[in-house]
Scaffold this motif. Structure first.
Motif, PDB file in Angstrom:
ATOM      1  N   PRO A 103      47.287  25.692  44.392  1.00 17.55           N
ATOM      2  CA  PRO A 103      48.194  26.474  45.244  1.00 17.55           C
ATOM      3  C   PRO A 103      49.584  25.835  45.280  1.00 17.55           C
ATOM      4  CG  PRO A 103      46.093  26.138  46.350  1.00 17.55           C
ATOM      5  CD  PRO A 103      46.088  25.273  45.135  1.00 17.55           C
ATOM      6  N   PRO A 104      50.601  26.603  45.601  1.00 21.72           N
ATOM      7  CA  PRO A 104      51.964  26.055  45.621  1.00 21.72           C
ATOM      8  C   PRO A 104      52.124  24.970  46.693  1.00 21.72           C
ATOM      9  CG  PRO A 104      51.898  28.288  46.533  1.00 21.72           C
ATOM     10  CD  PRO A 104      50.558  28.022  45.946  1.00 21.72           C
ATOM     11  N   GLN A 105      52.986  24.042  46.420  1.00 22.68           N
ATOM     12  CA  GLN A 105      53.249  22.957  47.369  1.00 22.68           C
ATOM     13  C   GLN A 105      54.288  23.435  48.388  1.00 22.68           C
ATOM     14  OE1 GLN A 105      51.601  19.910  47.293  1.00 22.68           O
ATOM     15  NE2 GLN A 105      50.350  20.939  45.762  1.00 22.68           N
ATOM     16  N   ASN A 106      53.835  24.289  49.290  1.00 23.13           N
ATOM     17  CA  ASN A 106      54.772  24.847  50.278  1.00 23.13           C
ATOM     18  C   ASN A 106      54.547  24.261  51.671  1.00 23.13           C
ATOM     19  OD1 ASN A 106      52.372  26.052  50.974  1.00 23.13           O
ATOM     20  ND2 ASN A 106      52.928  28.099  50.271  1.00 23.13           N
ATOM     21  N   GLY A 107      53.705  23.235  51.751  1.00 22.02           N
ATOM     22  CA  GLY A 107      53.465  22.590  53.031  1.00 22.02           C
ATOM     23  C   GLY A 107      52.410  23.281  53.879  1.00 22.02           C
ATOM     24  N   LEU A 108      51.913  24.405  53.409  1.00 20.15           N
ATOM     25  CA  LEU A 108      50.908  25.140  54.186  1.00 20.15           C
ATOM     26  C   LEU A 108      49.492  24.697  53.855  1.00 20.15           C
ATOM     27  CD1 LEU A 108      52.339  28.778  53.905  1.00 20.15           C
ATOM     28  CD2 LEU A 108      52.849  27.033  55.603  1.00 20.15           C
ATOM     29  N   PHE A 109      49.321  24.181  52.665  1.00 19.11           N
ATOM     30  CA  PHE A 109      47.970  23.865  52.196  1.00 19.11           C
ATOM     31  C   PHE A 109      47.719  22.357  52.239  1.00 19.11           C
ATOM     32  CE2 PHE A 109      49.256  27.767  50.055  1.00 19.11           C
ATOM     33  CZ  PHE A 109      48.209  28.602  50.377  1.00 19.11           C
ATOM     34  N   GLY A 110      46.453  22.021  52.546  1.00 20.84           N
ATOM     35  CA  GLY A 110      46.050  20.637  52.432  1.00 20.84           C
ATOM     36  C   GLY A 110      45.645  20.349  50.996  1.00 20.84           C
ATOM     37  N   ASN A 111      45.100  19.186  50.803  1.00 23.59           N
ATOM     38  CA  ASN A 111      44.683  18.812  49.449  1.00 23.59           C
ATOM     39  C   ASN A 111      43.180  18.943  49.269  1.00 23.59           C
ATOM     40  OD1 ASN A 111      47.329  18.118  48.666  1.00 23.59           O
ATOM     41  ND2 ASN A 111      47.119  16.164  49.765  1.00 23.59           N
ATOM     42  N   GLY A 112      42.548  19.699  50.159  1.00 22.13           N
ATOM     43  CA  GLY A 112      41.096  19.798  50.123  1.00 22.13           C
ATOM     44  C   GLY A 112      40.601  20.834  49.144  1.00 22.13           C
ATOM     45  N   ALA A 113      39.650  21.618  49.610  1.00 23.56           N
ATOM     46  CA  ALA A 113      38.980  22.580  48.727  1.00 23.56           C
ATOM     47  C   ALA A 113      39.959  23.652  48.232  1.00 23.56           C
ATOM     48  CB  ALA A 113      37.844  23.245  49.495  1.00 23.56           C
ATOM     49  N   PRO A 114      39.754  24.102  47.025  1.00 21.30           N
ATOM     50  CA  PRO A 114      40.600  25.196  46.507  1.00 21.30           C
ATOM     51  C   PRO A 114      40.284  26.496  47.250  1.00 21.30           C
ATOM     52  CG  PRO A 114      38.823  24.705  44.983  1.00 21.30           C
ATOM     53  CD  PRO A 114      38.758  23.659  46.050  1.00 21.30           C
ATOM     54  N   PRO A 115      41.163  27.481  47.188  1.00 19.18           N
ATOM     55  CA  PRO A 115      40.930  28.748  47.895  1.00 19.18           C
ATOM     56  C   PRO A 115      39.635  29.418  47.440  1.00 19.18           C
ATOM     57  CG  PRO A 115      43.179  28.627  47.077  1.00 19.18           C
ATOM     58  CD  PRO A 115      42.454  27.473  46.488  1.00 19.18           C
ATOM     59  N   GLN A 116      38.931  29.950  48.402  1.00 23.78           N
ATOM     60  CA  GLN A 116      37.706  30.719  48.121  1.00 23.78           C
ATOM     61  C   GLN A 116      37.965  32.152  48.560  1.00 23.78           C
ATOM     62  OE1 GLN A 116      34.907  29.176  46.770  1.00 23.78           O
ATOM     63  NE2 GLN A 116      36.212  27.360  46.654  1.00 23.78           N
ATOM     64  N   VAL A 117      37.619  33.099  47.715  1.00 22.52           N
ATOM     65  CA  VAL A 117      37.870  34.498  48.061  1.00 22.52           C
ATOM     66  C   VAL A 117      36.619  35.321  47.821  1.00 22.52           C
ATOM     67  CG1 VAL A 117      38.787  35.064  45.774  1.00 22.52           C
ATOM     68  CG2 VAL A 117      39.432  36.460  47.735  1.00 22.52           C
ATOM     69  N   GLN A 118      36.444  36.317  48.687  1.00 22.96           N
ATOM     70  CA  GLN A 118      35.287  37.194  48.573  1.00 22.96           C
ATOM     71  C   GLN A 118      35.697  38.570  49.088  1.00 22.96           C
ATOM     72  OE1 GLN A 118      31.872  35.608  50.619  1.00 22.96           O
ATOM     73  NE2 GLN A 118      30.640  37.425  50.285  1.00 22.96           N
TER      74      GLN A 118
ATOM     75  N   VAL B  55      58.364  30.675  55.315  1.00 21.29           N
ATOM     76  CA  VAL B  55      57.925  29.298  55.050  1.00 21.29           C
ATOM     77  C   VAL B  55      57.152  29.227  53.732  1.00 21.29           C
ATOM     78  CG1 VAL B  55      56.527  27.380  55.903  1.00 21.29           C
ATOM     79  CG2 VAL B  55      57.822  28.775  57.511  1.00 21.29           C
ATOM     80  N   GLY B  56      56.214  30.137  53.565  1.00 29.21           N
ATOM     81  CA  GLY B  56      55.425  30.120  52.332  1.00 29.21           C
ATOM     82  C   GLY B  56      54.364  31.202  52.364  1.00 29.21           C
ATOM     83  N   SER B  57      53.753  31.409  51.221  1.00 27.35           N
ATOM     84  CA  SER B  57      52.723  32.444  51.091  1.00 27.35           C
ATOM     85  C   SER B  57      51.337  31.819  51.179  1.00 27.35           C
ATOM     86  CB  SER B  57      52.871  33.165  49.746  1.00 27.35           C
ATOM     87  OG  SER B  57      54.105  33.840  49.687  1.00 27.35           O
ATOM     88  N   LEU B  58      50.406  32.588  51.720  1.00 31.56           N
ATOM     89  CA  LEU B  58      49.018  32.136  51.817  1.00 31.56           C
ATOM     90  C   LEU B  58      48.123  32.832  50.800  1.00 31.56           C
ATOM     91  CD1 LEU B  58      48.471  31.997  55.684  1.00 31.56           C
ATOM     92  CD2 LEU B  58      48.931  30.099  54.131  1.00 31.56           C
TER      93      LEU B  58
END
Lengths: 120, 158
Positions: A103-118, B55-58
């Motif tokens: 995922p993009p480094q936009n400060g919203l995401f941690g460094n944990g599990a990758p996104p899961q989608v269903q 801020v950013g996209s999810l």
């Protein structure tokens, strides 16, 4: 010279008369009666199909109906035939699907599990 | 290596690791669409700060960038930059279906004035740039909100 010209004019006139007579005979009216020469051209004019040169809206996609004009739709149509859409929108590429890159480094995401989608 | 230095190393690695673990947690975003009777919906989920700045996209539901201009608020904020949704893009979502995304989100996103927005667009139907806007708070987790046009309900759970 004058004799040659006369012969040419005469043969042309004769050919025209024979040709139009034969054509009239072949395109007889349904009741079998002979038709005037002008009627043949009228029929031809009536049977010429009407061809519309402007495209109809029906095959466009992603219309908005509220704010977007025809130009945008035309752009979409130009892109529609592209199997890979890399060239659409001035070279804007489609984004990388989830799971293929981080995922993009936009400060919203941690460094944990990758996104899961269903989708259910 | 003495026992004392081993303990010191362990304490140091633990001290360095724990904040990292505590700074993010899995958050599930659940979006259910109405039976609007159209093709699959493109959805842009993104976050703005307290001042309303992007801020950013999810998440981006829908893979063809040529349609992103119909997600007009997101498009205006990002200029249609597909790098904003690299690695967080999936398929568009059909009418009546439920999209469930689990993301590892930073704790700092919650209770800090951030708002989660959803823009929606469907082929041959009206765009819905302000489909959903919910403040991100810990108290708001698990609370379902209705969208304006295509989204029947949206909720985030931690």
């Amino acid at each position: 010279m004058r004799k040659t010209l006369t012969l040419l004019v005469a043969s042309t006139a004769l050919t025209a008369v024979i040709g139009t007579t034969g054509w009239s005979a072949m395109s007889a009216a349904p009741d079998g009666s002979p038709r005037p020469f002008a009627a043949i051209f009228e029929d031809a004019a009536q049977t010429i199909p009407l061809v519309l040169t402007s495209d109809d809206d029906d095959d466009r996609n992603w219309r908005d109906g509220s704010r977007r004009g025809d130009d945008d739709d035309d752009d979409d149509d130009d892109c529609e035939d592209d199997k890979d859409d890399d060239d659409c929108r001035g070279g804007a590429r489609n984004p990388a699907p989830a799971g293929t890159v981080a995922p993009p480094q936009n400060g919203l995401f941690g460094n944990g599990a990758p996104p899961q989608v269903q989708v259910n | 290596m003495t026992l004392k230095s081993l303990l010191a190393t362990l304490a140091l690695t633990t001290a360095l690791t724990l904040p990292g673990l505590a700074m993010a947690k899995p958050v599930t975003l659940t979006t259910t669409l109405n039976n609007y009777g159209g093709d699959g919906a493109y959805l842009a989920l993104y976050v703005t700060d307290a001042s309303g700045a992007y801020v950013g996209s999810l998440w981006m539901a829908g893979g063809k960038s040529k349609y992103y201009e119909h997600l007009s608020d997101w498009y205006r904020a990002t200029g249609g930059d597909t790098a904003q949704v690299n690695g967080i893009t999936g398929a568009s979502v059909g009418a009546g279906r439920t999209l469930e995304i689990t993301l590892d989100l930073a704790d700092a996103l919650f209770d800090a004035g951030y708002t989660l927005h959803i823009n929606a667009a469907v082929e041959d139907m009206r765009d819905s740039p302000n489909e959903v806007a919910v403040p991100l708070t810990t108290d708001g987790a698990g609370t379902s909100v209705a969208g304006r046009r295509y989204v029947a309900s949206f909720a985030y759970d931690m």
